[in-house]
Design an enzyme around this catalytic site. Sequence first.
Site, PDB file in Angstrom:
ATOM      1  N   HIS A 153       8.902  88.733  98.077  1.00 48.49           N
ATOM      2  CA  HIS A 153       8.123  87.320  97.387  1.00 48.49           C
ATOM      3  C   HIS A 153       9.236  86.729  96.342  1.00 48.49           C
ATOM      4  CE1 HIS A 153       3.959  88.308  99.150  1.00 48.49           C
ATOM      5  NE2 HIS A 153       4.359  89.559  99.047  1.00 48.49           N
TER       6      HIS A 153
ATOM      7  N   HIS B 289       8.824  92.736 102.809  1.00 46.47           N
ATOM      8  CA  HIS B 289       9.358  91.409 102.418  1.00 46.47           C
ATOM      9  C   HIS B 289       9.197  91.476 100.988  1.00 46.47           C
ATOM     10  CE1 HIS B 289       4.888  92.160 103.066  1.00 46.47           C
ATOM     11  NE2 HIS B 289       4.815  91.243 102.257  1.00 46.47           N
TER      12      HIS B 289
ATOM     13  N   GLY C 246      -1.255  96.047  97.158  1.00 43.19           N
ATOM     14  CA  GLY C 246      -1.535  94.683  97.582  1.00 43.19           C
ATOM     15  C   GLY C 246      -0.542  94.422  99.072  1.00 43.19           C
TER      16      GLY C 246
HETATM   17  P1  DGP Z   1       1.677  91.119 101.046  1.00 44.15           P
HETATM   18  O1  DGP Z   1       0.416  91.105 100.569  1.00 44.15           O
HETATM   19  O2  DGP Z   1       2.749  91.627  99.685  1.00 44.15           O
HETATM   20  O3  DGP Z   1       2.110  91.914 102.363  1.00 44.15           O
HETATM   21  O4  DGP Z   1       2.484  89.732 101.480  1.00 44.15           O
HETATM   22  C1  DGP Z   1       2.051  89.260 102.840  1.00 44.15           C
HETATM   23  C2  DGP Z   1       2.364  87.830 102.713  1.00 44.15           C
HETATM   24  O5  DGP Z   1       2.585  87.464 103.883  1.00 44.15           O
HETATM   25  C3  DGP Z   1       1.000  87.034 102.210  1.00 44.15           C
HETATM   26  O6  DGP Z   1       1.540  86.383 100.930  1.00 44.15           O
HETATM   27  C4  DGP Z   1       0.506  86.000 103.184  1.00 44.15           C
HETATM   28  C5  DGP Z   1       2.063  85.893 104.114  1.00 44.15           C
HETATM   29  N1  DGP Z   1       1.875  85.850 105.714  1.00 44.15           N
HETATM   30  C6  DGP Z   1       0.754  86.477 106.128  1.00 44.15           C
HETATM   31  N2  DGP Z   1       0.917  86.079 107.550  1.00 44.15           N
HETATM   32  C7  DGP Z   1       1.716  85.050 107.745  1.00 44.15           C
HETATM   33  C8  DGP Z   1       2.266  84.274 108.844  1.00 44.15           C
HETATM   34  O7  DGP Z   1       1.893  84.524 109.964  1.00 44.15           O
HETATM   35  N3  DGP Z   1       3.192  83.265 108.363  1.00 44.15           N
HETATM   36  C9  DGP Z   1       3.768  83.483 107.136  1.00 44.15           C
HETATM   37  N4  DGP Z   1       4.613  82.392 106.851  1.00 44.15           N
HETATM   38  N5  DGP Z   1       3.201  84.060 106.042  1.00 44.15           N
HETATM   39  C10 DGP Z   1       2.334  84.978 106.347  1.00 44.15           C
END
Ligand code: DGP
Length: 122
Positions: A110, A108, A101
């Site tokens: 969560h 990162h 996912g």
């Molecule tokens: P993952 O699916 O584990 O790679 O999580 C990526 C997360 O990043 C997803 O929950 C949405 C978040 N995300 C994507 N683009 C941006 C952005 O431009 N700004 C922020 N704050 N979050 C973002």
Amino acid sequence: MRRHGDLMASDCLFCRIAAGELGTRFVYQDTDVVAFADLHPQAPTHILVIPRIHLASLADSGPDHDLVLGKVLAGVRTVAAQLGLAHAGYRTAINTGAGAGQSVFHLHAHLLAGRAFAWPPG
Ligand code: DGP
């Protein structure tokens, strides 16, 4: 060219966020990590904690990165404490690889809270 563990990859969204280029509000920052709200929250509280250096994923890290990996988890702990989440509990997730996912290829963690969480996760 992007190399894992580089200070910054210019084509990486989260590197640009960490560098302050996109004006993202940090809920926490220190010398190693920054934390900010997820754009697509999956819970009432959904924060991302990321290292300032570019690591594409946990699988792309190595022993040289153990310190900063610890700082990411410490950042989660600090943000959770700041937001008063420790008592009620919170979910910490690191998606590693597209099959798990991961959609943004800058490591990162969560931090999710404010609702009940099922186990196993979907
Ligand atoms: P993952 O699916 O584990 O790679 O999580 C990526 C997360 O990043 C997803 O929950 C949405 C978040 N995300 C994507 N683009 C941006 C952005 O431009 N700004 C922020 N704050 N979050 C973002």
